[in-house]
Design an enzyme around this catalytic site. Structure first.
Site, PDB file in Angstrom:
ATOM      1  N   CYS A  61      39.666  -6.850 -82.105  1.00 43.68           N
ATOM      2  CA  CYS A  61      38.149  -6.520 -81.702  1.00 43.68           C
ATOM      3  C   CYS A  61      37.487  -5.457 -82.756  1.00 43.68           C
ATOM      4  O   CYS A  61      38.583  -4.681 -82.348  1.00 43.68           O
ATOM      5  CB  CYS A  61      37.413  -7.040 -80.643  1.00 43.68           C
ATOM      6  SG  CYS A  61      36.080  -7.083 -80.600  1.00 43.68           S
ATOM      7  N   ASP A  80      17.852 -21.553 -62.231  1.00 42.92           N
ATOM      8  CA  ASP A  80      17.541 -22.581 -61.836  1.00 42.92           C
ATOM      9  C   ASP A  80      17.931 -22.989 -60.810  1.00 42.92           C
ATOM     10  O   ASP A  80      17.133 -21.839 -59.538  1.00 42.92           O
ATOM     11  CB  ASP A  80      19.564 -22.220 -61.800  1.00 42.92           C
ATOM     12  CG  ASP A  80      20.402 -24.369 -61.483  1.00 42.92           C
ATOM     13  OD1 ASP A  80      19.898 -24.956 -61.267  1.00 42.92           O
ATOM     14  OD2 ASP A  80      21.646 -23.700 -61.029  1.00 42.92           O
ATOM     15  N   CYS A  83      34.048  -4.879 -81.522  1.00 46.23           N
ATOM     16  CA  CYS A  83      33.283  -4.192 -81.206  1.00 46.23           C
ATOM     17  C   CYS A  83      32.816  -2.686 -80.386  1.00 46.23           C
ATOM     18  O   CYS A  83      33.672  -3.001 -80.356  1.00 46.23           O
ATOM     19  CB  CYS A  83      32.541  -5.382 -80.394  1.00 46.23           C
ATOM     20  SG  CYS A  83      33.735  -4.773 -78.977  1.00 46.23           S
ATOM     21  N   ASP A 109      17.357 -31.335 -58.879  1.00 48.55           N
ATOM     22  CA  ASP A 109      17.754 -32.329 -59.626  1.00 48.55           C
ATOM     23  C   ASP A 109      19.785 -32.324 -59.002  1.00 48.55           C
ATOM     24  O   ASP A 109      19.793 -30.991 -58.368  1.00 48.55           O
ATOM     25  CB  ASP A 109      18.401 -32.290 -61.154  1.00 48.55           C
ATOM     26  CG  ASP A 109      19.053 -30.782 -61.358  1.00 48.55           C
ATOM     27  OD1 ASP A 109      18.740 -30.268 -60.981  1.00 48.55           O
ATOM     28  OD2 ASP A 109      20.076 -31.115 -62.424  1.00 48.55           O
TER      29      ASP A 109
END
Length: 532
Positions: free
Chosen positions: A274, A86, A276, A121
């Site tokens: 989960c 960025d 994982c 930007d």
């Protein structure tokens, strides 16, 4: 650079080829701190353990720390794959002012050998007035137009920033201008972090879909600041190919545990929902007893697994053609996701432009949201333009209120009956009146997915009545000389009488309920019905 393998809605399954490796789209891009010891997860494990293809870091922070010293970005971050940097726009949004010029931003990203770079930007704040946002847009566009004179490194893939914030006309102007600058190999939509923080998913999707209409479809689109994985399917369906977020780490700092639809505080968890590797290795009770640093590292790893798991769900949905079903499911998780889904429905005509003509499986029509699916809209659009033969008699088979479990099997039987009945096939148009696709000429029933669907039947009486009315008006406009209707006649006869349709001819009909138990007598009914 960008090769597609499958599409669904505006979601694109494909690859972006770079000198440092291949990026699979859709792609989640973790934000990492350029100083390794500030990251909660060892970045060197991102590829091998977490299956990450691309990361993003701040060139502005690097320049502040190391000045103009030449660095090997990949060695510094311990990531061997492609790296996006960025320019400092996010810091400008947060701090208001940054000490870097547009020329410095370009030259420094070239110095550290970024794989994907962004010109400097100016992001739009949610509090900016229209005139201020317009001034920022003009400055950003002037810088982007001048990038060809500032850049030296031809190996960097430069992202064209699309700004405008909540002002959609400014986004349109930005997208049109940036798309016309050949230097950019990719686009990036910005100014969404504050909108995401306010859960304004409706505004977010309006922004993405506005930009999408004016950007070169041959180039991928990135989204700066995607946030929680619950929004991932929606931004993919709207056309984003990659998107970055630091949420996996930021949430961990506050003891927050991410799932694909929700966020839980660690203290509220009795068990991990989960499987994982992190969640299988411990329990909430054990984790709560650990140090703050240990909890943060554990949760950051889990959260990154959760983000990547949702990316796999989305890729699988695009491949199988079930992205709409995934959206319908996810939209029930939060009222603001439902609002975002409503925006996608509003743009359903745009979504249909990228819809494949066939898919690997039939579709599930789960609710009235399904009426906005591209497949249904495309069929109804085709019906307005279709040219029929010279047969001026119609045999209409109504499947309204049918309880047949397999529409495909029923239609296959009906087609066999009609083909073997020379009188019908030579003298009659044979149409189905379907609760979802409305009018289906039997001759085109095999066009996907006119009968390759399973519907829930969860349709309001008002919706059914409106669709029957529109279908009957369409039939009336074709000036048939004779019409015979087979099926449940109650709602049809009621509408014909109320609307005074078919005034110049008599409708001949026979009531019949299409049910699995009656399927075997359909042949006799049809053959006996039309003998005169």
């Amino acid at each position: 650079m960008f090769e597609l393998t499958s599409t669904d809605l505006l979601g694109r399954l494909g690859t972006i080829k770079t000198a440092k490796g291949t990026i699979r789209t859709p792609c989640f891009v973790p934000v990492v701190h350029p100083v390794p010891d500030k990251n909660l997860i060892d970045v060197s494990t991102f590829q091998s353990v977490f299956d990450v293809d691309l990361i993003i870091t701040s060139s502005y922070i690097l320049r502040k720390r190391f000045a103009e010293k030449k660095l090997n970005l990949h060695e510094l971050t311990s990531f061997s794959g492609p790296i996006m940097t960025d320019s400092g726009a996010y810091q400008a949004l947060v701090y208001g002012k940054i000490d870097i010029t547009p020329e410095n931003a370009i030259s420094y990203q070239e110095l550290i050998e970024s794989d994907f770079g962004v010109p400097l930007d100016i992001p739009i704040s949610k509090n900016d007035s229209y005139s201020i946002a317009q001034q920022k847009i003009e400055t950003t566009l002037e810088r982007c137009k001048n990038i060809v004179n500032m850049k030296q490194d031809s190996d960097i893939i430069w992202l064209g920033p699309i700004q405008g914030g909540k002002y959609l006309d400014l986004i349109e102007k930005s997208a049109i201008t940036i798309s016309g600058i050949d230097t950019f190999g990719m686009f990036a939509i910005g100014s969404v972090v504050e909108i995401m923080n306010d859960y304004r998913y409706d505004i977010l999707l309006e922004m993405i879909l506005t930009a999408k209409q004016f950007l070169d479809p041959a180039k991928p689109i990135h989204l700066f600041g995607a946030g929680h994985p619950s929004i991932f399917p929606f931004i993919v369906a709207a056309g984003c190919d990659s998107f970055d977020s630091a949420s996996y780490a930021l949430y961990a700092q506050d003891d927050r545990y991410i799932t694909n639809t929700q966020t839980f505080l660690l203290e509220d968890l009795e068990a991990f929902p989960c499987s994982c590797p992190m969640c299988l290795s411990s329990t909430p009770q054990v984790l709560k007893q650990q140090t703050k640093k240990a909890r943060m590292r554990f949760l950051a790893a889990h959260n990154l697994y959760a983000c990547q798991a949702e990316i796999r769900n989305i890729r699988r949905a695009i491949y199988s053609g079930t992205l709409w079903e995934l959206l319908e499911n996810r939209a029930t998780a939060h009222p603001n996701l439902k609002k975002g889904f409503d925006v996608l429905k509003k743009y359903s005509t745009l979504l249909s432009k990228n819809a494949p003509s066939t898919k690997r499986k039939g579709v599930f029509l789960l609710s009235e949201n399904s009426f906005y699916r591209p497949e249904l809209l495309l069929h109804k659009k085709r019906m307005k333009n279709i040219q029929f033969g010279e047969r001026k008699k119609l045999f209409l088979i109504s499947l309204i209120n049918s309880t047949i479990s397999e529409t495909y099997s029923l239609v296959k039987l009906l087609k066999e009956i009609i083909i073997n009945n020379q009188f019908i096939s030579e003298n009659y148009e044979v149409w189905l009146l379907d609760p979802y696709f409305n009018i289906i000429p039997l001759e085109i029933n095999e066009v996907y997915p006119l009968v390759q669907y399973i519907g829930s039947g969860n349709i309001s009486k008002e919706k059914i009545k409106n669709d029957i009315l529109n279908s009957l008006k369409f039939i009336d406009s074709n000036n048939f000389k004779r019409i015979i209707i087979l099926g449940e006649l109650g709602p049809i006869n009621s509408i014909i009488n109320q609307q005074k349709l078919f005034q110049k001819l008599k409708i001949e009909s026979i009531g019949f309920s299409f049910k699995d138990s009656k399927i075997n007598i359909v042949r006799d009914i049809i053959n006996n019905l039309i003998k005169f």
